[in-house]
Design an enzyme around this catalytic site. Structure first.
Site, mmCIF file in Angstrom:
data_model
loop_
_atom_site.group_PDB
_atom_site.id
_atom_site.type_symbol
_atom_site.label_atom_id
_atom_site.label_comp_id
_atom_site.label_asym_id
_atom_site.label_seq_id
_atom_site.Cartn_x
_atom_site.Cartn_y
_atom_site.Cartn_z
ATOM 1 N N HIS A 1 0.833 -1.189 0.000
ATOM 2 C CA HIS A 1 0.000 0.000 0.000
ATOM 3 C C HIS A 1 0.878 1.254 0.000
ATOM 4 O O HIS A 1 2.096 1.191 0.185
ATOM 5 C CB HIS A 1 -0.928 -0.009 1.199
ATOM 6 N N GLU B 1 1.315 3.723 2.082
ATOM 7 C CA GLU B 1 2.080 4.021 3.283
ATOM 8 C C GLU B 1 3.335 3.164 3.377
ATOM 9 O O GLU B 1 4.412 3.647 3.752
ATOM 10 C CB GLU B 1 1.208 3.792 4.526
ATOM 11 N N ALA C 1 -19.967 11.211 -27.628
ATOM 12 C CA ALA C 1 -19.460 12.283 -28.485
ATOM 13 C C ALA C 1 -20.575 12.678 -29.438
ATOM 14 O O ALA C 1 -21.233 11.815 -30.032
ATOM 15 C CB ALA C 1 -18.239 11.819 -29.267
ATOM 16 N N ARG D 1 -5.814 1.983 -26.854
ATOM 17 C CA ARG D 1 -4.709 2.166 -27.810
ATOM 18 C C ARG D 1 -3.701 3.153 -27.236
ATOM 19 O O ARG D 1 -4.033 3.994 -26.406
ATOM 20 C CB ARG D 1 -5.224 2.693 -29.142
ATOM 21 N N LEU E 1 -28.794 1.943 -24.994
ATOM 22 C CA LEU E 1 -28.143 1.468 -23.777
ATOM 23 C C LEU E 1 -28.003 2.598 -22.766
ATOM 24 O O LEU E 1 -28.267 2.409 -21.566
ATOM 25 C CB LEU E 1 -26.764 0.887 -24.109
ATOM 26 N N GLY F 1 -29.895 5.182 -22.495
ATOM 27 C CA GLY F 1 -31.228 5.442 -21.963
ATOM 28 C C GLY F 1 -31.626 4.449 -20.894
ATOM 29 O O GLY F 1 -32.251 4.819 -19.888
ATOM 30 N N ALA F 2 -31.271 3.189 -21.089
ATOM 31 C CA ALA F 2 -31.607 2.165 -20.097
ATOM 32 C C ALA F 2 -30.888 2.429 -18.780
ATOM 33 O O ALA F 2 -31.479 2.281 -17.694
ATOM 34 C CB ALA F 2 -31.245 0.785 -20.636
#
Length: 372
Positions: free
Chosen positions: A45, A47, A148, A201, A291, A293-294
């Site tokens: 971790h 720390e 987009a 990519r 999708l 909207g769901a």
């Protein structure tokens, strides 16, 4: 603390199902002697990494950490005990740990005589760790919907063409979003129209794992045997209905789910539960309007990132459809958090308004954890 927040961000996309955490260790004179961040799940971790760099210079010093030190043993030991053993005398953390298995580190430190202070830059630290925090608070993966569109809201032209609405800078930023997510999700419409690859990519961090590619293909008709998502670039789940004929799909890539109660598509609650069981804590939703909207209709969108191109189409599919919104009074209002230019395009980052502070980042400021 701001340095610790920057360090924590280096772990985005690599630590799931753990949170991102950064730590800076100061010696008794206030000089920085150690820095670290949680680099990968199962690894040391933040720390521990910072204390290793500091060595004996940490004794009598201060640890500044973005998340309350964990208090349990998983694949690694409890950070609270590591700080005590190192001789740290003061710990400053930003966000309290909401995870029931790992919280209590502050109390353990205080019981050992260490001065503990919480809440420093809590909102900033919580915002950078929002996906993990919300996944803990809600018991399901955090969902970021990305789209987009043109300025008139079209995601494709009337003939179906959509490459490319936005420019290369915006598209590169989408790959950054992918690289920070545990899973990328699309629906059958996107699958049939684009045969997307969905892998990252130009990966800036070669050691960072590729996100899980998830296709919601209820009838198992959109994903063909030679689909690009079935290559070896990343792991893939093709989600189909329990009664779908899917003999043409690889058994190891298949996940059967119940249908939605209204008979359209798959049960999204079951989907998110299945992904959560697979240690997915953040989802990038890249599907089309049906999708999206769901997910909006089900109340499962936690964040929206829209890339708007300075172009007009006048016709063609819009970014969101079938969300169950029938009047302006029922509009899902968003709070805009940021606007950024990418070449000619504008990126808008917003949060659904019903996601009040206690379920978004500020609540996280009073609660968070390291699942090991």
């Amino acid at each position: 603390m701001r340095r610790a927040i920057l360090l924590a961000a280096r772990g985005l996309g690599s630590t799931s199902p753990n949170p991102i955490v950064g730590c800076v260790v100061l010696d008794p004179a206030g000089e920085v002697v150690g820095e670290g961040w949680h680099e990968r799940a199962g690894g040391p971790h933040a720390e521990v990494n910072a204390l290793r760099q500091a060595g004996e210079r940490a004794r009598g010093g201060t640890a500044v950490v973005t998340l309350e030190p964990c208090n349990h043993t998983g694949r690694t030991g409890p950070c609270a005990l590591a700080l005590i053993d190192a001789g740290i005398t003061r710990v400053v953390h930003a966000v309290a740990d909401p995870h029931p298995l790992a919280n209590g580190g502050a109390a353990t430190l205080a019981a050992a005589g260490i001065d503990v202070e919480g809440g420093l830059l809590a909102d900033e630290a919580a915002a950078s760790n929002e996906a993990w925090l919300i996944s803990v608070l809600r018991g399901r993966p955090f969902v970021l919907w990305k789209y987009a569109a043109t300025l008139d809201g079209r995601i494709a032209a009337l003939d179906g063409s959509s490459r490319w609405i936005t420019g290369p800078q915006a598209r590169a930023d989408v790959h950054r979003l992918r690289s920070e997510a545990d899973a990328v999700v699309v629906g059958s419409g996107t699958m049939a129209a684009d045969d997307p690859h969905l892998a990252v990519r130009d990966h800036e961090h070669p050691g960072r794992p590729q996100p899980l590619r998830v296709v919601l293909d209820t009838a198992a008709t959109a994903t063909k045997a030679g689909a690009r998502v079935l290559d070896g670039a990343a792991a893939t789940l093709i989600c189909v209905a329990e009664d779908a004929e899917a003999a043409h799909l690889p058994r190891g890539s298949l996940l059967r789910l119940p249908r939605a109660a209204d008979g359209t598509g798959l049960d999204l609650t079951a989907l998110l539960a299945a992904l959560h069981d697979r240690d997915v804590r953040s989802v990038l939703l890249e599907g089309g309007p049906t999708l999206a909207g769901a997910f909006v209709r089900a109340g499962f969108v936690d964040k929206v990132v829209g890339y708007l191109a300075p172009a007009l189409l006048g016709a063609g599919p819009t970014a969101l459809g079938g969300a169950g919104i029938t009047s302006i009074g029922r509009a899902l209002r968003l709070d805009v958090a940021e606007t950024t230019r990418f070449g000619p395009d504008l990126r808008i980052t917003a949060y659904p308004r019903p996601a009040t502070p206690d379920t978004r980042v500020t609540a996280a400021a009073s609660a968070t954890t390291e699942e090991s």
